[in-house]
Each structure stands twice: as structure tokens, then as C-alpha cells.
Design a protein around this motif. Structure first.
Motif, mmCIF file in Angstrom:
data_model
loop_
_atom_site.group_PDB
_atom_site.id
_atom_site.type_symbol
_atom_site.label_atom_id
_atom_site.label_comp_id
_atom_site.label_asym_id
_atom_site.label_seq_id
_atom_site.Cartn_x
_atom_site.Cartn_y
_atom_site.Cartn_z
ATOM 1 N N GLU A 524 3.786 -4.707 5.905
ATOM 2 C CA GLU A 524 2.734 -4.323 4.847
ATOM 3 C C GLU A 524 3.746 -3.392 3.678
ATOM 4 O O GLU A 524 4.828 -3.047 4.044
ATOM 5 C CB GLU A 524 2.015 -3.194 5.493
ATOM 6 C CG GLU A 524 0.702 -2.877 4.682
ATOM 7 C CD GLU A 524 -0.434 -2.185 5.666
ATOM 8 O OE1 GLU A 524 -0.653 -0.929 5.490
ATOM 9 O OE2 GLU A 524 -0.806 -2.698 6.616
ATOM 10 N N ALA A 525 3.152 -3.551 2.541
ATOM 11 C CA ALA A 525 3.851 -2.734 1.351
ATOM 12 C C ALA A 525 3.080 -1.619 1.123
ATOM 13 O O ALA A 525 2.124 -1.065 1.727
ATOM 14 C CB ALA A 525 3.638 -3.581 0.188
ATOM 15 N N SER A 528 -0.637 1.664 -3.681
ATOM 16 C CA SER A 528 -0.579 2.003 -4.776
ATOM 17 C C SER A 528 -1.620 2.920 -5.331
ATOM 18 O O SER A 528 -1.732 3.202 -6.303
ATOM 19 C CB SER A 528 -0.264 0.678 -5.768
ATOM 20 O OG SER A 528 -1.117 -0.023 -5.717
ATOM 21 N N ARG A 551 0.229 -2.721 -5.422
ATOM 22 C CA ARG A 551 -0.161 -3.386 -3.987
ATOM 23 C C ARG A 551 -1.209 -4.482 -4.540
ATOM 24 O O ARG A 551 -1.977 -4.297 -5.257
ATOM 25 C CB ARG A 551 -0.304 -2.416 -3.018
ATOM 26 C CG ARG A 551 -0.058 -3.103 -1.622
ATOM 27 C CD ARG A 551 -0.171 -1.929 -0.640
ATOM 28 N NE ARG A 551 -1.321 -1.486 -0.141
ATOM 29 C CZ ARG A 551 -1.291 -0.846 0.788
ATOM 30 N NH1 ARG A 551 -0.665 -0.342 1.925
ATOM 31 N NH2 ARG A 551 -2.736 -0.254 0.990
ATOM 32 N N SER A 552 -1.069 -5.613 -3.474
ATOM 33 C CA SER A 552 -2.008 -6.508 -3.781
ATOM 34 C C SER A 552 -3.642 -6.022 -3.320
ATOM 35 O O SER A 552 -4.580 -6.880 -3.884
ATOM 36 C CB SER A 552 -1.877 -7.477 -2.674
ATOM 37 O OG SER A 552 -1.450 -7.170 -1.541
ATOM 38 N N HIS A 554 -4.765 -3.365 -4.847
ATOM 39 C CA HIS A 554 -4.810 -2.201 -5.879
ATOM 40 C C HIS A 554 -6.041 -2.195 -6.282
ATOM 41 O O HIS A 554 -6.802 -1.004 -6.368
ATOM 42 C CB HIS A 554 -3.619 -2.410 -7.169
ATOM 43 C CG HIS A 554 -3.893 -1.352 -8.002
ATOM 44 N ND1 HIS A 554 -3.100 -0.139 -7.806
ATOM 45 C CD2 HIS A 554 -4.322 -1.232 -9.101
ATOM 46 C CE1 HIS A 554 -3.205 0.474 -8.876
ATOM 47 N NE2 HIS A 554 -3.982 0.341 -9.736
ATOM 48 N N LYS A 561 -2.829 -5.963 2.427
ATOM 49 C CA LYS A 561 -1.812 -5.084 1.949
ATOM 50 C C LYS A 561 -0.305 -5.646 2.072
ATOM 51 O O LYS A 561 0.410 -4.744 2.157
ATOM 52 C CB LYS A 561 -2.105 -3.928 2.757
ATOM 53 C CG LYS A 561 -3.581 -3.335 2.817
ATOM 54 C CD LYS A 561 -3.668 -2.151 3.673
ATOM 55 C CE LYS A 561 -5.187 -1.850 3.779
ATOM 56 N NZ LYS A 561 -5.382 -0.547 4.869
ATOM 57 N N PHE A 564 3.277 -6.842 -2.883
ATOM 58 C CA PHE A 564 3.191 -6.032 -4.191
ATOM 59 C C PHE A 564 3.748 -6.711 -5.329
ATOM 60 O O PHE A 564 4.390 -7.693 -5.449
ATOM 61 C CB PHE A 564 3.955 -4.674 -3.922
ATOM 62 C CG PHE A 564 5.486 -4.784 -3.906
ATOM 63 C CD1 PHE A 564 6.447 -5.118 -5.144
ATOM 64 C CD2 PHE A 564 6.133 -4.691 -2.703
ATOM 65 C CE1 PHE A 564 7.813 -5.181 -4.922
ATOM 66 C CE2 PHE A 564 7.562 -4.855 -2.339
ATOM 67 C CZ PHE A 564 8.283 -5.047 -3.826
#
Length: 830
Positions: A524-525, A528, A551-552, A554, A561, A564
Motif C-alpha cells: 500500500e502507498a 494523499s 495516491r491512486s 485520491h 490504494k 501513487f
């Protein structure tokens, strides 16, 4: 370059030899050696791939690389570090470095309540070779800093003592030689259908086949710096996939998903007439260009012109389609005139397959014309640099076929478009490319962590970080116009540095999409939104704002998640805020690789909620070289890791923590001694009311590290809360009764057994997987355990399937301790 110079450590006054070897047609005759980037003069250095240095002085330390050349071009080796120690200088200090492990929750360690304990570690740094050491070529087995002595300590822990082994002394010894593997699965990009029994080539050599489910394992040959594998569909329905596979040189297995493009359905052409095939017209888009085949262009292998019916299949990889990035071949690199491997930015690549209409025999073509629509090139400076390339399937490098130049006055009045035109001969089955060399290059620093705490000592090694360069549409950062290239790098002890295109004038000229996987599991990133936290992301303001981190999920919380996106804004050398990462200029690779953990970097982490592992003998699963031979080691063999799980069903209104306590059961050296603890929270079954399941790891039975006697681990499984055992798998009960001794099972709040020596399976509620990567072995076993089958995989708990033991849990009356709590507070009594 088939042999690269290897890193060496020597004392002043000793000798050293570096070697390199290149292959090509014609064979390279000239070799040049460089020290810290400066050419070393001397005739001896020019004629062979050997560099011998006698009577070393401290000033000769640094990096050495070689360059081989012939009239066909040049290639440069990877650099090798030479360390020159003063006579008597220690390269391996006896005192270990600090290394922290987390103790169980019932063990507060200090006044602040910290549960981390310093167990020490020895850095895996090389030691100098002896004076009699051979000065041959290839990797030296060599000597490395490692554990010389460990000692057992007892940590006070809630009324009892917890054993822990700590490193007491480091010293030089033989370096570990772990196996280096790449594992994965090959599937069709469109349907996910596995490539069954496809050929696997390394260079020009066939090394094996994929399995029935498309799985593969490649053992990385020694001295390999760049692993190029080619996957071939025997039925010729899929385009050959050439992949540069990342691997962990420190050992263990790295997992890779390989996607193969389906060949486009062939069209019938008249070989005696001129034909044009559009490139990239799918999805209603304007074609990027076209392949023009003049009359008489098709040739049999003998050179005879073929004018009959031709079945022509041209498969185009269109970078305007974001979904094609994962299926594109190679890593879009070429060797420049200096032999340096440098990146390309693609505008599309295509594979061709021409066959005779009746017999199906393969045809060649040439010369043919490639016409590219200049309107599809969005960066004007690229128009002057556009070239045609073909992929060398053995080296994985793109080789120049010709230059694309603006078409001369042949345009009709109605034709408003300008075309770039180049010529090409198709003599063998290769992939072709419309690319420009791109010199605006940077590196991006990324680290992976075992959890969201981002502790420096909990970094993960062996994580595959992938970066796709995107070209955004002005004003629409989340809707890119196209991808340009991609790279994958494996994290080491200090993270990973990924090459990326960047721009100093326009921060958003290039963006990058970054993902991370470990054994097929997506990490996981950092979030944001709703609020961007620079401390969590790992990059300080104002540079973070310039990077535009997102992040994907966002804009859409329903999305994954696991990725990014950033603007790859080249750091301004005059701005102190941009001098500390996470983006580094292309010439600052070493600065990026050696950056301290306190410097700016981007982050991924594993989502491990309510899961805890404790080993008496510390071992970092992401670094196989951290293994120590000891009777109490959880994993007794560093070449092969066997993961064992037991499935527990819990009937009750909550999710419950379940612990396995693992002690020596039958081996005289370890009987009654703790190997480790595992805690795992149960997961609700979405189809069953008031029911959850837990997959709990236990230490497998088998040989200990001396490989002389087996130990059947005494495993105790204890759920938290007021739980009582209500059912035991009948097959497991019969197996244990047929393989005495039987463990004492007097207490109904727990289940104990002497671990089975046989792998058993889902019919017994036991799940066993063996792999060269411990994390991968555990991930596969957990997936099978969740599914309740020995050959399935699920992330959704099916609590009633393939269960070993069942407990019924209820809310506990106030003031009454559960057996689990008594085990924590007074384990000896419990």
C-alpha cells in the motif's frame, strides 16, 4: 557484456585482478579500463578483459569498469568497487550493530513502554582476501562479516522469562552463497489464460518450460547483472515476450507477473501488389503510422520473391493505451556509442508475422517503409530524434535500424498530415519500435516497510518497485496521454533508486506511476487525501507540493490504494529544499543509493493488521543472508523455506486473536525450549453468521539445522477470550493417534499437537508450502488456508472449509480472566 568485474576488498600491498568479457558479432577485440570514470592508459589494458593491479596503495580504491568495443559498437560493464584497507585495519568490527525486534505485547521493555529489544546484527560487508587468494576471474566466494557468537538472554515478561538469542560477536568467515531465483506466472494480457508449457530462453539457450498454470522458476546464473528471459508460445497465438527480470542478488526469490500480447488476427494480402497496414488504429484512435509493403517485398528464406497470397499479422503496442504497459517487451534501453545502457521513450512498438497463405511457411520482407504521423509526437524536440529500432531477444537491448526523416515533397494537397519515414528489412522475428533517446533523466528513491510505523529497522528487501513514465495532458494530471517507458528495481537494505524521465523547466512535463509488490502481494502507498501528511509520505514541503503526490484513490475512494503518481520534477541545484531527495539527477545515482533513511524518500508498506511474529533466533525474512544456524532457528534451512499453517474456526460474535506457541517436542537438544510465537486475528466469514476463521502459522516438524535428527514441534493453539474447543478434524485426530506420542489436550481452551512430519493438506486443516522465498511460501499457504483447499487461493475467508479445530467463544463474565490472558500473565502456571 557476459562477465562483469566483481567487487573486491584488499589490504594495502596486496594484488587484485578484475575481469570482464563481452560477446558480439564480430567478437570485440579492444577493452578499455576506467578508474573512477578516468581511462587507465597502457597497452596491457587495451588487449584483454583482465586488469591486474600489483602492490595496491590506498589511492587505488574506488570504482573500476571496463568498456569493450568493435566496429559494431561498444558496451560498458557495471562498475565494481575496490576497497583498500590499511594493513591491520578491521573491516568487520567485533561489536555488533544495533538491530531491534518487537517483543510480544505482554513484554514492556523500558520506562517508556517500548517493546523493542536490541538483538544486534553483523553487517554483510566483505572482508579482505588472504595473500594466497587466487586472482582469477568471476565472483569470489570470498569472506564476509558474519555472526561469530550468539548468546541466550532471558527477558522478564509478565511473570515469566522470554528467551531471546542476541548477537554477541561478529567476525570474518565464508560468505553465504544463497540461491538467487526469479519466480512468477505467464498469462495472456487480454484473457488471463496461462501460457501452458511455453518455452523459456535465457540468451539463446532454452532453460525450461512454464507449468500448466503458467508458473515458472528461473535460477539466476552467477555473475548475472541483467537477466533477460524470452517466453515463447509454442502454439504461436501470443507474441514472444522478452523481459528484463529484476532479481535480488543477496538471495531468495523475486516474484514477477509476465503478460503476453495476443497476436492480431492475420489479414490476407496480395504479395504482388503494394500494401499498407495501419499501426495503432484500435479503439477508434488515429493510427500512429503505417507499414508500407511495396509489390515484391515478401521473400522466402532462400531470397526468392513471393508474389502469392500472404497472411500478415502486425501486432501494435500502443502507448496511448495505458493497459499495454504491463505487456510491453524489454525495458526500453539501448547501448550508446560509449557503451552505456541508456533509456528510450517509445511512441509504439510492433511485431510482424508474415506467412504463405497456403503452406503457412514463414516469410521475410524487405525493404519496407515505416511512415509515422508527426502529429502524434507531442514533444517537438522529439521529431528530430525519432528512430526505428529492433529488439535483440538475447541481450534485451534495442538496436538502431534507421532514422525517421520528414517525407520529402510527395504529399498530396489533400493530405494535411506530415509523415516521418524510415526503411526497414524484416529478416528475423523481432519486435520493432518507434523511439527517441531521452536525455532528461533522473532517479527516484523509494523504500518499502513492513508496517505503517515506517521504522528504519523494519524496511523490506526483495520488494519489486515498478515505475511507469507517463506523459500527462496539460491540466489533467490524473488522465495521462500516454506512457513512455517502464522500469522495475528490487529493494535492498537501503531501498531502491528507479530511473525516470524528468524535466527541470516544467515539473509536470513527465509524471510517474509507481507500484510495489512482494511475492505477488501488492503493498500500500501512503494516503494523499483527505489531508496530505508530509511526515507520512516521507518528503518535506515545499518540494512535496512541486511533486504533486497523489495516491491512486485520491479522487475515488473506491479505487485501490496500491499506487501513487508524482510529477518527476528535476531537483534545482540552487534550491536547498530539493537537494535531499527523493528525486536525484542522473549523475547522482551513488548519492541516491547511499542516501540515509532520514533523507526524503517515497514509501510503501505492508498491511499487516493484527498479526505478530516472534522468533527466539532473530531472522529478517526479506534478507536471506541474515539467517543464523542455530538449533532454535524457526527456519532450519536457508536454501528452502517450509511454511506451515493450521486453520481454526471460531464461533462467536467477535473476531479473536489466536496464538500458536511453538517449543521443541521430540529433539533432545530443543525439547521444551521455545522456537517462537505467532499471533493472528481471525477474519469473519461473509457467508456465515457469528463465525470467523484464523490461519495461524506454526513451526513445521522436520530436521533442525544440523540435518541429523527431526523434531516434531510441540504446537499449542490458544484463542483469546472465553473459548472452548468443540470439534477436532477427524482425519487429523486419527493421524495424530497413529503417530504417537500424543500431546496433552486436557485444557478445553486450547489445542496442542506434535506437528506432523507429513505435509497432510486441506482434508486435515493443515496447509504446507515449500519455497526458496519465506514470504512467498507463507503468502501461498495463507491463500490456500483462506480458501480451504490445497490447490486454491483466496483472500476471502471460508471459515467452515478445510478446518482443523473449532472453538466456541462467548462474551466473558466481568472480572474473569480467559485462558489466553492467563497464558500472557502467568504462562508457567497456565
Amino acid at each position: 557484456m557476459v562477465l562483469h568485474p566483481a567487487a573486491k576488498v584488499r589490504e594495502a600491498g596486496q594484488d587484485v585482478t578484475f575481469c570482464c568479457k563481452a560477446a558480439g558479432t564480430p567478437a570485440p577485440q579492444k577493452y578499455y579500463w576506467y578508474h573512477n570514470g578516468t581511462l587507465l592508459e597502457g597497452k596491457a589494458q587495451r588487449s584483454s578483459g583482465r586488469l591486474a593491479l600489483r602492490g595496491l596503495a590506498p589511492g587505488q580504491a574506488g570504482t573500476y569498469h571496463c568498456k569493450a568495443s568493435s566496429e559494431a559498437g561498444a558496451i560498458r560493464s557495471a562498475p565494481a568497487q575496490l576497497t583498500v584497507l590499511a594493513q591491520g585495519q578491521q573491516s568487520c568490527r567485533a561489536e555488533p550493530e544495533p538491530s531491534l525486534v518487537e517483543l510480544p505485547s505482554e513484554c514492556p521493555q523500558d520506562a517508556s513502554g517500548s517493546r523493542y529489544y536490541n538483538v544486534g546484527r553483523c553487517p554483510a560487508s566483505p572482508c579482505p582476501g588472504g595473500p594466497a587468494e587466487a586472482s582469477g576471474c568471476g565472483e569470489e566466494a570470498g569472506r564476509c562479516c558474519g555472526v561469530r557468537r550468539m548468546e541466550l538472554r532471558q527477558v522478564p515478561c509478565a511473570g515469566s522469562l522470554l528467551p531471546v538469542k542476541v548477537v554477541a560477536e561478529c567476525g570474518c568467515g565464508p560468505c553465504a552463497q544463497p540461491r538467487v531465483l526469479v519466480q512468477g506466472r505467464v498469462t495472456a494480457a487480454d484473457t488471463g489464460e496461462p501460457l501452458r508449457f511455453g518455452h523459456i530462453f535465457l540468451g539463446g539457450r532454452k532453460v525450461g518450460f512454464t507449468g500448466y498454470q503458467g508458473s515458472f522458476t528461473i535460477e539466476v546464473p552467477p555473475d548475472t547483472r541483467r537477466l533477460v528471459a524470452r517466453f515463447v508460445d509454442r502454439q504461436q497465438r501470443l507474441v514472444d515476450a522478452v523481459r528484463v527480470l529484476p532479481f535480488n542478488r543477496r538471495g531468495g526469490a523475486v516474484y514477477q507477473e509476465v503478460k503476453m500480447l495476443r497476436k492480431k488476427e492475420p489479414v490476407e494480402l496480395d504479395g504482388g501488389r503494394s500494401n499498407a497496414i495501419p499501426l495503432g488504429e484500435a479503439g477508434g484512435r488515429e493510427p500512429v503510422g503505417e507499414l508500407v509493403l511495396p509489390a515484391g517485398a515478401f521473400l522466402r528464406p532462400s531470397g526468392e520473391v513471393f508474389n502469392g497470397t500472404v497472411k500478415a499479422s502486425v501486432t501494435f503496442v500502443d502507448p496511448r493505451d495505458m493497459g499495454t504497459a504491463s505487456a510491453a517487451s524489454s525495458d526500453l534501453s539501448f547501448a550508446n556509442a560509449e557503451g552505456e545502457i541508456v533509456p528510450l521513450r517509445t511512441y509504439g512498438m510492433f511485431a510482424v508475422d508474415f506467412r504463405e497463405g497456403d503452406s503457412g511457411a514463414a516469410l521475410q520482407a524487405g525493404p519496407v517503409q515505416v511512415r509515422m504521423d508527426a502529429g502524434q509526437v507531442w514533444m517537438p524536440e522529439h521529431l528530430q530524434k525519432m528512430k526505428l529500432w529492433s529488439l535483440n531477444p538475447e541481450s534485451g537491448l534495442w538496436e538502431e535500424e534507421g532514422v525517421l526523416r520528414p517525407a520529402g515533397g510527395g504529399r498530396r494537397k489533400r493530405e494535411e498530415r506530415t509523415f516521418l519515414v524510415g526503411n526497414l528489412e524484416i529478416r528475423e522475428r523481432r519486435l520493432f519500435n518507434l523511439d527517441v533517446p531521452e536525455d532528461r533523466r533522473c532517479f527516484v528513491k523509494v523504500r518499502a516497510y513492513s508496517n505503517e510505523k515506517f521504522n528504519p529497522y523494519e524496511q523490506l528487501e526483495g520488494v519489486v518497485i515498478s515505475l511507469i513514465n507517463l506523459e500527462p495532458q496539460p491540466g489533467f494530471p490524473s488522465n495521462p496521454r500516454a506512457w513512455g517507458r517502464f522500469d522495475s528495481v528490487v529493494t535492498g537494505a537501503n531501498g531502491a533508486c528507479l530511473p525516470a524521465f524528468c524535466d527541470g523547466r516544467r515539473p509536470d512535463a513527465y509524471t510517474a506511476l509507481v507500484t510495489a509488490t512482494l511475492g505477488g502481494e501488492e503493498l500500500e502507498a501512503v494516503a494523499s487525501s483527505p489531508k496530505l501528511n508530509p511526515n507520512a509520505v516521507g518528503v518535506a514541503q515545499p518540494y512535496l507540493g512541486k511533486l504533486g503526490y497523489r495516491r491512486s484513490d485520491h479522487e475515488d475512494p473506491a479505487l485501490k490504494k496500491t499506487a501513487f503518481q508524482i510529477n518527476v520534477a528535476k531537483p534545482d541545484p540552487n534550491n536547498v529544499d530539493e537537494s535531499n531527495g527523493p528525486v536525484y539527477s542522473y549523475r547522482s545515482l551513488r548519492e541516491c543509493e547511499e542516501a540515509p533513511v532520514s533523507a526524503n524518500h517515497l514509501r510503501f508498506y505492508r498491511v499487516e493488521v493484527d498479526k505478530y511474529e516472534y522468533n527466539v533466533v532473530p531472522f529478517k525474512e526479506s534478507d536471506v543472508t541474515s539467517w543464523t544456524g542455530d538449533y532454535l532457528a524457526w527456519w532450519p534451512n536457508p536454501q528452502e523455506f517450509r511454511a506451515c499453517f493450521i486453520k481454526v474456526q471460531l464461533e462467536g460474535p467477535q473476531e479473536y486473536m489466536v496464538r500458536s506457541r511453538n517449543v521443541g517436542g521430540s529433539h533432545p537438544r530443543t525439547r521444551g525450549q521455545l522456537y517462537g510465537l505467532r499471533d493472528s486475528r481471525s477474519v469473519r466469514d461473509p457467508l456465515l453468521d457469528n463465525t470467523s476463521g484464523a490461519c495461524v502459522e506454526f513451526k513445521c516438524a522436520g530436521m533442525l539445522f544440523d540435518q541429523s535428527l527431526v523434531d516434531r514441534t510441540l504446537v499449542s493453539v490458544v484463542p483469546q477470550g472465553s473459548c472452548r474447543r468443540t470439534a477436532l478434524n477427524g482425519l487429523l485426530r486419527d493421524y495424530l493417534s497413529r503417530h504417537p506420542p500424543l500431546a496433552d489436550n486436557n485444557h478445553t481452551g486450547a489445542f496442542s499437537m506434535l506437528a506432523p512430519l507429513d505435509p497432510l493438506g486441506h482434508n486435515y486443516g493443515i496447509y504446507t508450502v515449500t519455497d526458496q522465498n519465506p514470504r512467498l511460501a507463507k503468502e501461498i499457504a495463507i491463500g490456500r488456508c483462506f480458501a480451504g483447499t490445497s490447490d486454491g487461493f483466496s483472500r476471502e475467508m471460508r471459515a467452515a472449509e478445510g478446518t482443523a479445530v473449532t472453538f466456541s467463544c462467548q462474551e466473558r463474565p466481568p472480572g474473569r480472566e480467559s485462558f489466553f490472558q492467563r497464558l500472557l500473565t502467568a504462562p508457567a502456571e497456565a
